[in-house]
Design a protein around this motif. Sequence first.
Motif: not given
Length: 350
Positions: A105-114
């Motif tokens: 993953c090369n994203l600077k800002d991210w959000e993971m929903q599990v």
Amino acid sequence: MAAVSRNHRFGESSAPFRRKTMPLQLHWIYAFLIFTASRCFADGDHEMEEFLKREYSLSKPYQGVGSLSSSHWELMGDTMVTTEQVRLTPDMQSRQGAVWSRISCNLKDWEMQVHFKIHGQGKKNLNGDGLAIWYTKERMQKGPVFGNMDNFTGLGVFVDTYPNEEKQLERIFPFVLAMVGNGTISYDHERDGRPTELGGCNAMVRNLKHDTFLFIRYVRRRLTVMIDIDGQHEWRDCLDIPGVRLPQGYYFGASAITGDLSDNHDIISLKLYQLTVLRSEKEEEEEEEEITIPSVDNIELLRLGQNEEGMSGIAIFFTVLFSMLGCIFIIVIGMLVYSHWSESRRKRFY
């Protein structure tokens, strides 16, 4: 790709409602309030937009999961894929499994929903051991830390369902906690990760009939973890830590482990969202520095604050008890001294 709102993701009810008429002045007032509120929220989120990144996401019908080189996700250990979930471990002893993204993953800002589920036949405190969500440099490595290697490099968010430390006085399990490792820091099993944790919260997630969710956001070097486990589609704060430095190019994964005690550890979905955040020139300059090793700013001060805030339960009881006893002792001694002084003073007059 179109942005996906959080309400849409949770699938809130769109049942018809009865429309009420409103005077013209109230319409203008209502519109002004909505505009003002939207501006406030936009400023607070720095004009944040969210985009679902399917190449980093895992969801039904779980296509692109397997051993083929074209698959986006790879299975390890005792993990099994069914039509309803990716089961990291069955409710059996001494099992461990994981699922790992093949794409860094090369994203600077991210959000993971599990979207996850933990359930089994074991009664309270007779189940274990828990699952973990990873963003790490290493992938596909078996180990003792919830099914992954120790001394990992990156971020681990753990749903710990069994207390290993004998004297658990103020912590209720299951417990959600986060840890950042730099490749040399070991996870302390005997103390349930306390020496290296960034923070956490209790989360009663076992054997629930409704859906349970974990939310991990990394934006502007700030790590936020929230949970939704009450079936109300409302996030509850778990931890919020600024100054977390995570390099780009790491891998997402999920793992779980059982020992003498066991549970079913299921992943229903992992959905990753790219966050587009407008930054000021000053913020851009501050974040230009490339991060190569995961770290947390002022980590010692953070843990010192946690220790001070974490004194509760029996510690608070004994602190209050000894304080009261000390006050009573001082009062008694004062009364005895005063009585002795009064008696001596009285005798001088006779």
